[in-house]
Design an enzyme around this catalytic site. Structure first.
Site, mmCIF file in Angstrom:
data_model
loop_
_atom_site.group_PDB
_atom_site.id
_atom_site.type_symbol
_atom_site.label_atom_id
_atom_site.label_comp_id
_atom_site.label_asym_id
_atom_site.label_seq_id
_atom_site.Cartn_x
_atom_site.Cartn_y
_atom_site.Cartn_z
ATOM 1 N N ASP A 85 -7.312 -1.675 3.870
ATOM 2 C CA ASP A 85 -6.366 -3.064 3.275
ATOM 3 C C ASP A 85 -6.734 -4.298 4.231
ATOM 4 O O ASP A 85 -6.064 -5.159 3.637
ATOM 5 C CB ASP A 85 -4.900 -2.482 3.804
ATOM 6 C CG ASP A 85 -4.492 -1.008 3.242
ATOM 7 O OD1 ASP A 85 -4.540 -1.269 1.938
ATOM 8 O OD2 ASP A 85 -3.788 -0.515 3.837
ATOM 9 N N ASP A 116 -1.909 -0.726 6.077
ATOM 10 C CA ASP A 116 -1.826 -0.157 7.301
ATOM 11 C C ASP A 116 -3.196 0.226 7.565
ATOM 12 O O ASP A 116 -3.750 0.571 8.917
ATOM 13 C CB ASP A 116 -0.977 1.020 7.711
ATOM 14 C CG ASP A 116 -1.389 2.207 6.840
ATOM 15 O OD1 ASP A 116 -1.379 2.423 5.536
ATOM 16 O OD2 ASP A 116 -1.761 3.305 7.290
ATOM 17 N N ASP A 136 0.794 -1.107 0.089
ATOM 18 C CA ASP A 136 0.069 -0.019 0.186
ATOM 19 C C ASP A 136 0.746 1.320 -0.150
ATOM 20 O O ASP A 136 2.145 1.125 0.244
ATOM 21 C CB ASP A 136 -0.992 0.035 1.248
ATOM 22 C CG ASP A 136 -1.697 1.257 1.350
ATOM 23 O OD1 ASP A 136 -2.320 1.635 0.324
ATOM 24 O OD2 ASP A 136 -1.832 1.764 2.556
#
Length: 611
Positions: free
Chosen positions: A508, A504, A303
């Site tokens: 996600d 995080d 990410d």
């Protein structure tokens, strides 16, 4: 306490009320020796430090296991496998799904419970489950949007980090979509519901996490695969030895030397040492399966916001279009104008000016247009700060020089605030998420290990491309919703890649659950992401990813080496048993020597240098 609980679970501890010490339930006669040996060790100053306490548990567990084996040797031979194997499975793979279910409950709690429905111009608060497609809803500043919908009136800025992970609120106007669970930051808007109930974006994300949880099949461990055929082979050889030699002693010796204790010890001892090693470096590994799977990973998906970047805004560029106005003067004017603004971009500019100790002037007039910009009057300066559309609508001319600067900043994935005085643009201030300084070196080290790296982000394509170029990631997939991240990971898995996902945010969580193994940023990451992941970086130091990969590779190699060694020792011992060189007594010594070698090999992992 979590580490103590893990140790308790591994060896089935029970608390002895009379003497207030732990005794293993399977071996009541060894509690006194264990208590005397380790009470002083764990009661010192180190016992107050969680990391040190974890290291103590590793050492205590190794010592305790030796006593378990000593006691079990007196009671049964092949039965030892069941005791140790059951404990290792419980500790390193039996209950790691509970945190994921806890995270799922937190995700469900994010779902809005009420919405403000408009009936003939009147507002009525109704439960979210009663909202139907086509209903008109009003969303006030600070409220959570209860369903997916399309804006039919008003303009605002929406924090949709829960869905896309974007660090900046997104300006929204008439005709644009908004998502369930996102937060309306500033303006009041009216929306028409398009996806309600189970069809909303947030409910879809919750359902994806549940589906990923249900799809996860228990991994067949390396030792399990070997043990599944080793025991039948041992029995057949023992029967064959008795039939052809007529000597029951030879058959018993074969069973003694072929008992797979060393084989079963190979996995838990290596994993215990590796987990202890990782803890010293601020990497918390929740299960042994995560280590084994990480050792087979060949693709790592990242990410962006909060993972490769810090997830916070900072001023990156100050460009003055007026030679009479310096960069410091431009920053002072813009910060003074934005001092009363609640927009994150305005707050970031004010914070940056204060950090530079630039004096701010008090505005005598201030007004804000949600989703566009602000007007402020400061020391006879009539200032406009906002986006290009806002300044154009206010009669400010935007020349070629300004357009060129804005386009260059957009290409770099930066957010821009234009500053105008009267009808003239006097400058632009750009803000950007801050890239972690260790990110580029981390990606380079992974590439040297022949690991494929992919960027999966909900940010705009230009922003994603810019940051990917900065760190050296060539494969970029941007503007992804949570379900699209899951689809990207499933596509990689369909290409026979073992995928690790690192993230995080709440958005996600489905991707973290879908990946073969997942890593969360433990410090700044959301609780939902940490609960969904199998590994947590407690210091948010992504430079530990190559270390984690090397440690996992070494753990898998150690397990395989230990299994190979135990098999070789068993093979040689069986040959010697059939030759009647070994007796049950000497065979037991050879067998235990193999177990000792396995434990020693695993212990070498604990202090090995991987960086």
């Amino acid at each position: 306490m979590a580490y103590d609980n893990d140790r308790r679970r591994l060896f089935n501890f029970q608390l002895c009320p009379a003497k207030s010490r732990r005794k293993p339930a399977c071996c009541p006669r060894m509690g006194d020796h264990y208590h005397k040996r380790h009470t002083a060790f764990v009661s010192g100053n180190m016992a107050n430090d969680p990391q040190s306490r974890y290291q103590q548990n590793i050492i205590c567990s190794f010592d305790l296991h030796r006593h378990v084996r000593r006691y079990c040797n007196r009671r049964f031979v092949c039965g030892r496998r069941s005791c140790v194997h059951y404990g290792s499975r419980r500790a390193f793979g039996g209950s790691h799904n509970q945190p994921g279910k806890k995270g799922l409950k937190k995700l469900i709690r994010l779902a809005p419970t009420k919405g403000r429905k408009l009936n003939d111009g009147k507002e009525e608060m109704i439960p979210a489950e009663e909202i139907r497609q086509g209903d008109l809803l009003r969303i006030l500043p600070g409220e959570t949007i209860p369903v997916d919908g399309t804006i039919i009136n008003g303009e605002t800025s929406v924090d949709q980090s829960i869905m896309t992970g974007e660090s900046l609120p997104v300006d929204k106007g008439v005709g644009e979509e908004v998502f369930c669970g996102t937060i309306n930051r500033f303006g009041s808007i009216d929306i028409s519901a398009t996806k309600v109930g189970e069809n909303s974006s947030l409910q879809t994300m919750i359902r994806m996490v549940q589906d990923a949880e249900n799809k996860q099949a228990p991994m067949q461990r390396i030792a399990d695969r070997a043990a599944s055929w080793l025991v039948p082979v041992a029995l057949l050889i023992a029967i064959w030895a008795y039939v052809f030699t007529g000597n029951i002693i030879t058959a018993v010796t074969v069973l003694v030397v072929f008992c797979p204790c060393a084989l079963v010890l190979a996995t838990p001892t290596a994993i215990m040492a590796a987990i202890g090693q990782a803890t010293k470096h601020g990497v918390i590994i929740k299960s042994g399966e995560a280590l084994e799977k990480m050792g087979k990973v060949d693709t790592i998906a990242f990410d962006k916001t909060g993972t490769l970047t810090y997830g916070r805004l900072d001023v990156s560029d100050i460009i003055s279009f007026d030679e009479a106005i310096s960069e410091t003067d431009l920053l002072s004017l813009a910060a003074s104008a934005e001092a009363k603004s609640e927009h994150p971009l305005g707050k970031a500019i004010v914070a940056y000016a204060k950090a530079k100790e630039i004096p701010l002037a008090e505005s005598t007039a201030f007004s804000m247009t949600a989703g566009k910009g602000i007007f402020a009057e400061i020391d006879n300066h009539r200032l406009l700060c906002g986006n290009e559309k806002y300044l154009t609508e206010s009669g400010v001319s935007i020349d070629t020089r300004v357009h060129f600067a804005l386009e260059r900043l957009r290409t770099q994935g930066k957010a821009s605030i234009l500053v105008a005085e009267g009808q003239k643009s006097i400058g632009v201030i750009a803000l950007s998420d801050v890239l972690r300084p260790e990110a580029k070196d981390m990606v380079s080290r992974l590439s040297d290990m022949h690991i494929r790296t992919v960027l999966l982000t909900g940010d705009h394509q230009k922003t994603a491309d810019y940051f990917a170029q900065q760190v050296g990631i060539s494969e970029v997939r941007a503007e992804l919703l949570p379900e699209e991240k899951v689809q990207s990971i499933e596509k990689l898995q369909a290409e026979n890649h073992r995928v690790c996902m690192i993230g995080d945010g709440v958005n996600d969580a489905p991707a973290l659950k879908t990946a073969d193994v997942s890593v969360a940023m433990g410090s700044m990451g959301s609780d939902i992401a940490v609960d969904a992941a199998e590994v947590a970086l407690m210091s948010d130091d992504i430079s530990k990813i190559p270390y984690l990969k090397r440690l996992s590779n070494a753990t898998v190699k150690t397990i395989k080496a230990s299994i190979t060694l135990s098999m070789c020792i068993n093979f040689v011992a069986i040959v010697l048993s059939l030759m009647e060189v070994l007796t049950p007594t000497t065979g037991a010594l050879v067998h235990n020597a193999g177990s000792c070698f396995v434990v020693l090999i695993a212990a070498l992992l604990y202090d090995r240098k991987f960086e």
